[in-house]
Design a protein around this motif. Sequence first.
Motif, PDB file in Angstrom:
ATOM      1  N   LEU A 256      -9.326  -3.043   5.959  1.00 51.21           N
ATOM      2  CA  LEU A 256      -8.075  -3.541   6.513  1.00 51.21           C
ATOM      3  C   LEU A 256      -8.355  -4.523   7.650  1.00 51.21           C
ATOM      4  O   LEU A 256      -7.732  -5.582   7.742  1.00 51.21           O
TER       5      LEU A 256
ATOM      6  N   LEU B 115      -5.900   2.214   2.009  1.00 54.73           N
ATOM      7  CA  LEU B 115      -6.822   1.163   2.428  1.00 54.73           C
ATOM      8  C   LEU B 115      -7.855   1.743   3.384  1.00 54.73           C
ATOM      9  O   LEU B 115      -7.536   2.544   4.262  1.00 54.73           O
TER      10      LEU B 115
ATOM     11  N   ASP C   6       0.831  -1.206   0.000  1.00 50.46           N
ATOM     12  CA  ASP C   6       0.000   0.000   0.000  1.00 50.46           C
ATOM     13  C   ASP C   6       0.866   1.258   0.000  1.00 50.46           C
ATOM     14  O   ASP C   6       0.561   2.226  -0.700  1.00 50.46           O
TER      15      ASP C   6
END
Length: 100
Positions: free
Chosen positions: A79, A74, A56
């Motif tokens: 998550l 995210l 990410d």
Amino acid sequence: MSWVSGVFLGVLLLMIVLIGSLLASLAKQGDERKNFIKRKTMADSFVLVVGMLMIDILQSFYQIYIKGGEPVHLNPFMLLVWISVIFLIAMLVNKKRFGN
């Protein structure tokens, strides 16, 4: 609350129930084996989640500095769902490998 968040909440609740049932089934085994399986699962989950977060970060770096756009991060709820899925899969694998 939209139907999408309801589905995600249902998935998260399902993951919590499945992880709880796996931990309850581990209670039947001896202390050393149970602790080893839990420690191994937590370590595997930690490595995979850190890897996912590194990806990410690299995607955000690419989005900002290469393409010149806004980063896409995210969603914290997603998550949490991914972490629970990773933990569940790691628990199933480790229980099968080191359990009965």
